[in-house]
Structures are given as C-alpha cells and as structure tokens.
Design a protein around this motif. Structure first.
Motif, PDB file in Angstrom:
ATOM      1  N   VAL A 118       0.844  -1.200   0.000  1.00 43.86           N
ATOM      2  CA  VAL A 118       0.000   0.000   0.000  1.00 43.86           C
ATOM      3  C   VAL A 118       0.878   1.248   0.000  1.00 43.86           C
ATOM      4  CG1 VAL A 118      -1.859   1.240   1.157  1.00 43.86           C
ATOM      5  CG2 VAL A 118      -1.769  -1.263   1.282  1.00 43.86           C
ATOM      6  N   PRO A 119       0.871   2.032  -1.092  1.00 44.78           N
ATOM      7  CA  PRO A 119       1.670   3.268  -1.142  1.00 44.78           C
ATOM      8  C   PRO A 119       1.231   4.254  -0.061  1.00 44.78           C
ATOM      9  CG  PRO A 119       0.922   2.625  -3.325  1.00 44.78           C
ATOM     10  CD  PRO A 119       0.183   1.757  -2.358  1.00 44.78           C
ATOM     11  N   ASP A 120       2.158   5.047   0.418  1.00 44.01           N
ATOM     12  CA  ASP A 120       1.841   6.057   1.427  1.00 44.01           C
ATOM     13  C   ASP A 120       0.760   6.989   0.900  1.00 44.01           C
ATOM     14  OD1 ASP A 120       3.873   4.875   2.836  1.00 44.01           O
ATOM     15  OD2 ASP A 120       5.321   6.497   2.505  1.00 44.01           O
ATOM     16  N   GLY A 121      -0.256   7.193   1.707  1.00 42.37           N
ATOM     17  CA  GLY A 121      -1.331   8.113   1.347  1.00 42.37           C
ATOM     18  C   GLY A 121      -2.211   7.636   0.212  1.00 42.37           C
ATOM     19  N   ALA A 122      -2.220   6.327  -0.057  1.00 44.85           N
ATOM     20  CA  ALA A 122      -3.002   5.792  -1.187  1.00 44.85           C
ATOM     21  C   ALA A 122      -4.482   6.123  -1.042  1.00 44.85           C
ATOM     22  CB  ALA A 122      -2.802   4.289  -1.286  1.00 44.85           C
ATOM     23  N   LYS A 123      -5.034   6.726  -2.088  1.00 42.45           N
ATOM     24  CA  LYS A 123      -6.450   7.047  -2.139  1.00 42.45           C
ATOM     25  C   LYS A 123      -6.865   7.091  -3.598  1.00 42.45           C
ATOM     26  CE  LYS A 123      -9.873  10.456  -0.584  1.00 42.45           C
ATOM     27  NZ  LYS A 123     -10.088  11.763   0.086  1.00 42.45           N
ATOM     28  N   ASN A 124      -7.887   6.332  -3.939  1.00 50.61           N
ATOM     29  CA  ASN A 124      -8.310   6.247  -5.334  1.00 50.61           C
ATOM     30  C   ASN A 124      -7.118   5.914  -6.229  1.00 50.61           C
ATOM     31  OD1 ASN A 124     -10.508   6.368  -7.138  1.00 50.61           O
ATOM     32  ND2 ASN A 124      -9.867   8.392  -7.858  1.00 50.61           N
ATOM     33  N   ALA A 125      -6.297   4.946  -5.780  1.00 50.86           N
ATOM     34  CA  ALA A 125      -5.031   4.613  -6.430  1.00 50.86           C
ATOM     35  C   ALA A 125      -5.198   3.517  -7.470  1.00 50.86           C
ATOM     36  CB  ALA A 125      -4.019   4.156  -5.379  1.00 50.86           C
ATOM     37  N   PRO A 126      -4.314   3.486  -8.472  1.00 52.88           N
ATOM     38  CA  PRO A 126      -4.300   2.344  -9.399  1.00 52.88           C
ATOM     39  C   PRO A 126      -3.808   1.101  -8.654  1.00 52.88           C
ATOM     40  CG  PRO A 126      -2.386   3.718  -9.773  1.00 52.88           C
ATOM     41  CD  PRO A 126      -3.237   4.450  -8.775  1.00 52.88           C
ATOM     42  N   ALA A 127      -4.101  -0.062  -9.205  1.00 49.67           N
ATOM     43  CA  ALA A 127      -3.750  -1.305  -8.525  1.00 49.67           C
ATOM     44  C   ALA A 127      -3.240  -2.329  -9.523  1.00 49.67           C
ATOM     45  CB  ALA A 127      -4.952  -1.855  -7.765  1.00 49.67           C
ATOM     46  N   ALA A 128      -2.478  -3.296  -9.007  1.00 43.31           N
ATOM     47  CA  ALA A 128      -1.928  -4.352  -9.855  1.00 43.31           C
ATOM     48  C   ALA A 128      -2.008  -5.693  -9.142  1.00 43.31           C
ATOM     49  CB  ALA A 128      -0.486  -4.045 -10.230  1.00 43.31           C
ATOM     50  N   LEU A 129      -2.614  -6.656  -9.810  1.00 43.40           N
ATOM     51  CA  LEU A 129      -2.622  -8.044  -9.358  1.00 43.40           C
ATOM     52  C   LEU A 129      -1.407  -8.717  -9.976  1.00 43.40           C
ATOM     53  CD1 LEU A 129      -3.996 -10.505  -8.018  1.00 43.40           C
ATOM     54  CD2 LEU A 129      -5.312 -10.800 -10.142  1.00 43.40           C
TER      55      LEU A 129
END
Length: 408
Positions: A118-129
């Motif tokens: 989880v990136p610092d401050g993640a909000k409405n972030a892109p994601a990768a499986l």
C-alpha cells in the motif's frame, strides 16, 4: 450339401483375406517416451476446430458475448461469492509504501496468505494483481513478484533466530535467486516487479497459486503435478480451472479495497503468470488492463514435437479440457478487447516459436481493430531477449501502464 461347403469355403477365403490385410498396421503409435504424442498428432491438430474463434468481418460485440460465455463455462468452475473477510497479520515499512501480510478467503474452500503493498497516502489509487510464474520452483509463489516481508538474509540471521525466522530467511534467499535469474541485470540486484509498481503508486496484491509457496508442501515437485491434476479431474474440476477462478476472485478482492480505483486495476504476469494475466483480463470484469510477458502463441504452434507444452506436468496448470473445440489462445486473450493490453515475447525464448507468436499477435490486432481500439493493444517481439523480464522490459511495460491509467 454342396451349397453348404461352398459357403464354408467362401468364409474361410474371407478370413484368409482379412488376415492378410491385418498385417498392414503401425506397430508404434507413440512418438517418444518423454513427449508422448500420438504419431497421428498432425491429423488431430489440423482438425482442431476453434468453432467460436475470431473470424474476419465478425461483429465484435456479438463475438465477444458468445466467446466469453463459452470461455467462462469452460474455465470458471463455479460462481463463488464467499465474503473475503480480510485480516492483517504483520507489516513492514518500505521506501514510500507499506508491505503487509494478510489473509482472506480466496474461495469457499481456501483461506490464503497474501502480500499487499500500500503506497503512502493511497487514495483512489491504481492497482496491480501480480501473477507469478511456474518455473518448476514451488517453494515461492507470491515471493516471485514481491520481496518477502520481514525476512532477513541467511548470513545476517542472529544466532538465536527461531524456526520462523530461519524459514523466512530461506524463502528470501530463494526469492533473491529467482529475481537474479529472471529479473535483474548487473546494476539492479534483488528487485521485484510488485515492489517497483508500489513505488510508482500502485496498490499491489500477490497470492500463491495452488501448490506454490505457502499453499504447497515440502517435496512438492514437477512430478507431483500429474497426480494433483488427475485427482482434481476426478473431483469434477481442474488444476487450471482452480487457478483461473482464484485469479478472478483475487481481482475482485483487490478492486474492492477502499483505497483502490476500481477503473484502474491491472493484471501483471511473467511466464505462466502472463498466461494468467491475459486470461483473467479476458474473463474478469474487475481487471481493466493487462501486461503479459513471455506467454503467447497459437495452440497449433505449440503442439509441435519438442515444445515444453508436450511434457505434461506443468502444462496442466494451463490446460482447460476441450477449450480447443471453441477458442484458440489469442481468441481467449482477444476477449479482453477493448481493454488496454501489452504483450512481450523474445526472439530467443525457446518456449514460444516466433512465427506462432506473430500469428497470435496478428489475430489479436484484428480483434482490437474491429473494436476500434487497436491503439490500446501493444505487442512486441524483442530482439535478442529470451524467457525473462529484465529492467528495460519492465520499465517500458510499467511506463505504458502509467500512460493507460493516467498515473503520474
């Protein structure tokens, strides 16, 4: 009496002729012990129908609807809506993100351990499986894609290290060896694709497929897959089907996380993980883009003497019974259109014949073009590259993904 004798004589003559004809047969109908193909495999290969495969001039929406229904019928074993019920076990601070060990229900049958970055401050972030490879290396699965959490190198372990610390150190050493073999160059030691994407601001999820990492058993090896696959067939399912269904569930879990932008969830894989990436991109609505490095060809192109797909064993993790009646590999991948997809193969990869790769790419471009989205499909055969995912390839692929997702 004469008539009876004549009939009997005719019968004996017929038997004699039949016996003479029966001498004309093929004594051996298996090509070899290790690549056990029938000698008539070319005839069978030519009759592979792919009845729902892409045909020029087809209506792309109608084709996708029919193909997707059949693909899901064959690939997905059942509709599983088990609540995920995630729990966090521990975490580790890293440069710009936190690495967490979590557990969640991947299915109604299995609650699995996973890595979540989880990136610092993640909000409405892109994601990768992140989907791991096969590699006949069952000691690690998710650790192929994400650096093991809270693990110390064997040489740096304290004298009073407990068994859990020792096990983590061994896993780290295996993972670093894997990264060195497939991912790194001399200037970039010990990097992992999942961690690279987390540094770019992606929420990252990595799981073990059945049989790998924490879902394996000591001594599980290449030969063990044959028994696992046949047992699952007898239980009314398949090795490849379970992996595919769990990948879809993992995608849905990742998209459900509160810090994730559901419109920007990618599947990223290398080798068998690439197969899994384009497969889940095709059959899951939760995946919105994909990167597949080192796995694409036509079925006929792989059904040739000497190819790795003919060994059995590892092939079962990617073998869906009877799908060849309906869809070729590029057809299944094409069901992802018009989603953004990137495919890399190398000219020196012995597992995927270049001509077969080119044929696959050509068909996929026709499908994306029919969907008025050919600019969203990137295919590349990289000169001089083998079965690997080196830094230059990853940078190119991840820059492409940033562009698709508008990630700055």
């Amino acid at each position: 009496m004469k008539k009876i004798v004549s009939i009997a004589a005719a019968g004996i003559l017929a038997l004699a002729v039949g016996a003479e004809q029966s001498k004309d047969y093929v004594k051996t109908e298996i090509t070899s012990k290790d690549r056990a193909m029938p000698t008539f495999y070319e005839s069978l290969r030519e009759r592979m129908p792919f009845s729902l495969g892409w045909k020029d001039g087809a209506n792309p929406k109608k084709w996708r609807k029919a193909g997707l229904a059949k693909a899901r019928e064959i690939i997905i074993q059942e509709n599983d809506t088990t609540p995920f019920e995630m729990a966090e076990l521990d975490e580790e601070r890293r440069d710009g993100y936190t690495a967490k060990r979590i557990v969640f229900n991947i299915s109604r049958d299995s609650r699995v351990l996973a890595y979540l970055l989880v990136p610092d401050g993640a909000k409405n972030a892109p994601a990768a499986l992140m989907l791991h490879a096969h590699g006949s290396e069952f000691r690690i699965g998710k650790e192929q894609m994400v650096r093991p959490i809270n693990a110390t190198d064997m040489e740096e372990l304290p004298d009073d290290a407990d068994e859990e610390q020792k096990a983590a150190a061994k896993k780290l050493n295996v993972a670093l060896s894997w990264a060195s073999k497939y991912y790194d160059d001399e200037d970039n030691e010990g990097c992992f694709p999942g961690d690279e994407l987390a540094k770019r601001g992606y929420v990252v999820l990595a799981i073990d497929a059945l049989g790998w990492g924490d879902r394996g058993v000591d001594g599980f090896k290449t030969d063990s897959q044959q028994a696992l696959a046949s047992n699952l067939f007898n239980l009314g399912t398949s090795f490849a089907g379970i992996i595919a269904q769990e990948d879809c569930r993992a995608a849905k879990f990742l998209a459900s996380l509160p810090m994730v932008d559901k419109k920007r969830v990618a599947a990223v894989g290398f080798s068998m993980g690439a197969f899994r990436a384009w497969q889940v991109a095709a059959i899951s609505d939760d995946i919105t883009a994909g990167i597949a490095n080192c796995w694409m060809a036509t079925m006929k192109g792989l059904m040739v003497i000497g190819n790795n797909q003919l060994k059995g064993q590892s092939a079962f993790s990617m073998l869906h019974p009877f799908i060849a009646r309906y869809l070729d590999y590029p057809d299944v991948a094409g069901l992802a259109a018009p989603k953004p997809m990137l495919f890399f193969n190398g000219t020196e990869d012995p597992l995927f014949p270049v001509e077969s790769v080119k044929e696959s790419y050509a068909k996929m471009h026709k499908i994306w073009t029919a969907n008025k989205a050919d600019e969203k499909l990137h295919t590349e055969i990289i000169e001089g590259v083998g079965h690997e995912f080196r830094p230059a390839q990853r940078k190119s692929a991840f820059d492409w993904l940033d562009k698709q997702f508008g990630n700055n």
